[in-house]
Design a protein around this motif. Structure first.
Motif, PDB file in Angstrom:
ATOM      1  N   ALA A 148       9.724  59.731  52.508  1.00 24.29           N
ATOM      2  CA  ALA A 148       8.905  60.508  52.917  1.00 24.29           C
ATOM      3  C   ALA A 148       7.651  60.165  52.210  1.00 24.29           C
ATOM      4  O   ALA A 148       7.443  59.689  51.121  1.00 24.29           O
ATOM      5  CB  ALA A 148       9.349  61.882  52.598  1.00 24.29           C
ATOM      6  N   GLY A 151       6.923  61.173  48.556  1.00 26.44           N
ATOM      7  CA  GLY A 151       8.134  60.956  47.908  1.00 26.44           C
ATOM      8  C   GLY A 151       8.074  60.365  46.610  1.00 26.44           C
ATOM      9  O   GLY A 151       7.224  59.302  46.375  1.00 26.44           O
ATOM     10  N   TYR A 184       6.960  64.249  55.450  1.00 22.76           N
ATOM     11  CA  TYR A 184       7.700  64.984  54.959  1.00 22.76           C
ATOM     12  C   TYR A 184       7.994  66.145  55.868  1.00 22.76           C
ATOM     13  O   TYR A 184       6.781  66.855  56.321  1.00 22.76           O
ATOM     14  CB  TYR A 184       7.388  65.435  53.515  1.00 22.76           C
ATOM     15  CG  TYR A 184       8.614  66.147  52.794  1.00 22.76           C
ATOM     16  CD1 TYR A 184       9.723  65.525  52.320  1.00 22.76           C
ATOM     17  CD2 TYR A 184       8.493  67.515  52.682  1.00 22.76           C
ATOM     18  CE1 TYR A 184      10.576  66.203  51.930  1.00 22.76           C
ATOM     19  CE2 TYR A 184       9.615  68.034  52.380  1.00 22.76           C
ATOM     20  CZ  TYR A 184      10.772  67.537  51.673  1.00 22.76           C
ATOM     21  OH  TYR A 184      11.732  67.990  51.202  1.00 22.76           O
ATOM     22  N   VAL A 190      11.869  61.279  61.659  1.00 27.70           N
ATOM     23  CA  VAL A 190      13.225  60.534  61.055  1.00 27.70           C
ATOM     24  C   VAL A 190      13.879  59.948  62.335  1.00 27.70           C
ATOM     25  O   VAL A 190      14.459  58.804  62.216  1.00 27.70           O
ATOM     26  CB  VAL A 190      13.763  61.645  60.224  1.00 27.70           C
ATOM     27  CG1 VAL A 190      15.147  60.701  59.684  1.00 27.70           C
ATOM     28  CG2 VAL A 190      12.961  61.869  58.998  1.00 27.70           C
ATOM     29  N   VAL A 202      17.986  56.641  54.572  1.00 26.25           N
ATOM     30  CA  VAL A 202      16.847  57.414  54.365  1.00 26.25           C
ATOM     31  C   VAL A 202      16.888  57.919  52.767  1.00 26.25           C
ATOM     32  O   VAL A 202      18.098  58.343  52.316  1.00 26.25           O
ATOM     33  CB  VAL A 202      16.919  58.471  55.443  1.00 26.25           C
ATOM     34  CG1 VAL A 202      15.803  59.647  54.914  1.00 26.25           C
ATOM     35  CG2 VAL A 202      17.092  58.067  56.593  1.00 26.25           C
ATOM     36  N   LEU A 204      15.539  60.789  50.343  1.00 28.23           N
ATOM     37  CA  LEU A 204      14.640  61.981  50.671  1.00 28.23           C
ATOM     38  C   LEU A 204      14.959  63.068  49.451  1.00 28.23           C
ATOM     39  O   LEU A 204      16.092  63.207  49.005  1.00 28.23           O
ATOM     40  CB  LEU A 204      15.248  62.700  51.813  1.00 28.23           C
ATOM     41  CG  LEU A 204      14.503  64.014  52.468  1.00 28.23           C
ATOM     42  CD1 LEU A 204      13.207  63.388  52.776  1.00 28.23           C
ATOM     43  CD2 LEU A 204      15.325  64.642  53.550  1.00 28.23           C
ATOM     44  N   VAL A 224      17.878  65.641  59.243  1.00 25.70           N
ATOM     45  CA  VAL A 224      17.948  64.216  58.725  1.00 25.70           C
ATOM     46  C   VAL A 224      19.087  63.857  58.633  1.00 25.70           C
ATOM     47  O   VAL A 224      19.705  62.721  58.979  1.00 25.70           O
ATOM     48  CB  VAL A 224      17.161  64.273  57.433  1.00 25.70           C
ATOM     49  CG1 VAL A 224      17.259  62.860  56.709  1.00 25.70           C
ATOM     50  CG2 VAL A 224      15.809  64.473  57.782  1.00 25.70           C
TER      51      VAL A 224
END
Length: 464
Positions: A148, A151, A184, A190, A202, A204, A224
């Motif tokens: 993201a 992140g 995000y 996604v 992924v 996150l 997600v």
């Protein structure tokens, strides 16, 4: 001249020598910023307070970005460390310390049952790299990693592969994995990224930390996780800032009822005594990794030696969270803090744009970096430490309020009272002043040291 501190107030000349030592041997820029701030040197800490060497007491709402979850110097954690130090603080490589067995048994009671394989590391960055190794072993035909924007998963070279902050990552590129960066909070982005089934995982944060502090829409983490499950993609939840009750749940993924394939947690895990982190893997991920043609158990092992002291501290901190019902406390008292921040935002929209947060993971989104700095400085003058984002380049940084989960209602009210006084003072300053200070902040590392100290009216000299 010695740089050692004692309970008596440190003279200005002593502080000058301390700053000079930092500037010569550690970080000249950090030493300059400390000299410009002219703040006392921290000497001791207890529960919710940090005490400077001159006796000034500060209520700690910075918490080192969530480290001091169970309070500074928590007696239970301290006793566990001392007991282990007196018995067997370390064991030879290849052996298993009783403290590790104790921690693993305890983790099995607080983690989802499917997350039953644990790898220890000495930092959040290290366990992020452990997760990355597991992902590439378990999904060898896929090289893409979805992250993201904004992140943060650590700044060692391997962890930078996962960093959603280009200013930190780009100087070291090309790095390993093929990154796909998505906004995000945007589940549709996604799903689009995963559609061709070429993504291995992924990574996150269930609540975005970093300089931003963003709470995603309800159901985002669930969406997600579902998209990952539908495409054979691994879902890695980075709970390094959010673990052990910070958001009002033991783990933040619980707000959406999600069980990830891999979970990372650190920071609060030992209550601030000794850094340690855990990469919790599902048995299915481990089984997938073991099918890799080049698999060897050492490929999933930690790369450093984790001391029994840190493991014992971790077990004690988890017990403190459970016995003190600290996650429930964050859920109950967190709204008192955040509602106060929201009210302050609405009363002072000139310089405050938002008050994001959940549980005791809260903050103020400021109009520009200088507003964040000024609020932090004035709050300090009222005896309140807040969590500066340390990022002058983004437009709207968030000043964090991450108290120990042991904070009282009276202490929360004291914070909000000081904040109201601070923002009222700031409202009388023109926006052009904060715009000008922001211009300087973004160029501070290129300004002569003497000018920075002069502009800040500091008594110190940059003699390093």
């Amino acid at each position: 001249m010695t740089t050692a501190l004692n309970p008596a107030a440190t003279a200005r000349d002593d502080r000058q020598e301390i700053l000079a030592s930092l500037g010569r041997h550690w970080n000249p820029t950090a030493a300059l910023m400390l000299a410009a701030a002219s703040r006392p040197v921290e000497h001791e800490s207890k529960n919710t307070e940090v005490i400077a060497e001159d006796g000034t007491r500060y209520l700690d709402l910075a918490g080192s970005y969530g480290v001091f979850l169970v309070g500074h110097g928590n007696p239970r954690v301290r006793d566990a460390v001392l007991d282990t130090l007196d018995s067997a603080p370390s064991v030879p490589p290849g052996t298993f310390h009783p403290a590790t067995a104790d921690l693993f048994a305890l983790l099995a009671t607080v983690l989802p049952k499917s997350l039953d394989r644990y790898v220890l590391g000495c930092s959040g960055a290290e366990i992020s790299e452990t997760a990355l190794r597991a992902v590439h072993l378990a999904r060898p035909g896929r090289r893409k990693i979805v992250i993201a924007e904004g992140g943060y998963h650590g700044k060692t070279l391997g962890a930078m592969t996962l960093l959603g902050q280009p200013n930190h990552r780009e100087p070291f590129e090309p790095l390993g994995s093929e990154l796909v960066t998505v906004p995000y909070g945007d589940a549709a982005a996604v799903r689009e990224a995963l559609a061709d089934r070429s993504v291995a995982a992924v990574f996150l944060e269930p609540v975005l930390g970093g300089a931003h502090l963003t709470v995603p829409p309800k159901g985002y983490v669930r969406d997600v996780a579902d998209a990952c499950a539908a495409t054979g993609t691994l879902f890695v939840a980075d709970e390094i800032q959010t673990c052990l009750g910070r958001t009002g749940k033991m783990f933040a993924v619980e707000h959406d009822g999600v069980v990830p394939d891999i979970m990372l947690f650190s920071k609060a895990l030992t209550g601030g005594f000794i850094p340690v982190g855990v990469c919790a893997l599902s048995s299915q991920v481990v089984a997938d990794a073991e099918r890799h043609p080049r698999f060897h158990p050492s490929l999933l092992a930690g790369s450093s030696s984790v001391s029994a002291l840190s493991v014992a501290a971790a077990a004690a901190a988890v017990r403190e969270v459970l016995d003190g019902e600290l996650a429930e406390r964050a859920a109950r008292l967190g709204p008192r803090l955040r509602d106060g921040l929201v009210a302050a935002w609405h009363r002072h929209p000139k310089h405050i744009l938002d008050a994001p947060g959940i549980g005791f993971m809260t903050g103020l989104r400021t109009r520009n970096p200088s507003v964040e700095l000024l609020i932090s400085m004035v709050m300090a003058s009222h005896g309140i430490h807040t969590g500066h984002s340390l990022n002058e380049q983004i437009d709207h940084p968030v000043l964090r309020f991450y108290p120990p989960l042991t904070i009282t209602e009276a202490e929360i009210d004291r914070v909000l009272e000081a904040l109201e006084t601070t923002l009222t003072w700031l409202d009388h300053r023109p926006r052009r002043l904060t715009d000008s200070i922001t211009w300087l902040l973004r160029r501070q590392y290129r300004l002569p040291a003497w000018l920075v100290l002069k502009l800040s009216h500091s008594k110190f000299q940059a003699d390093w």
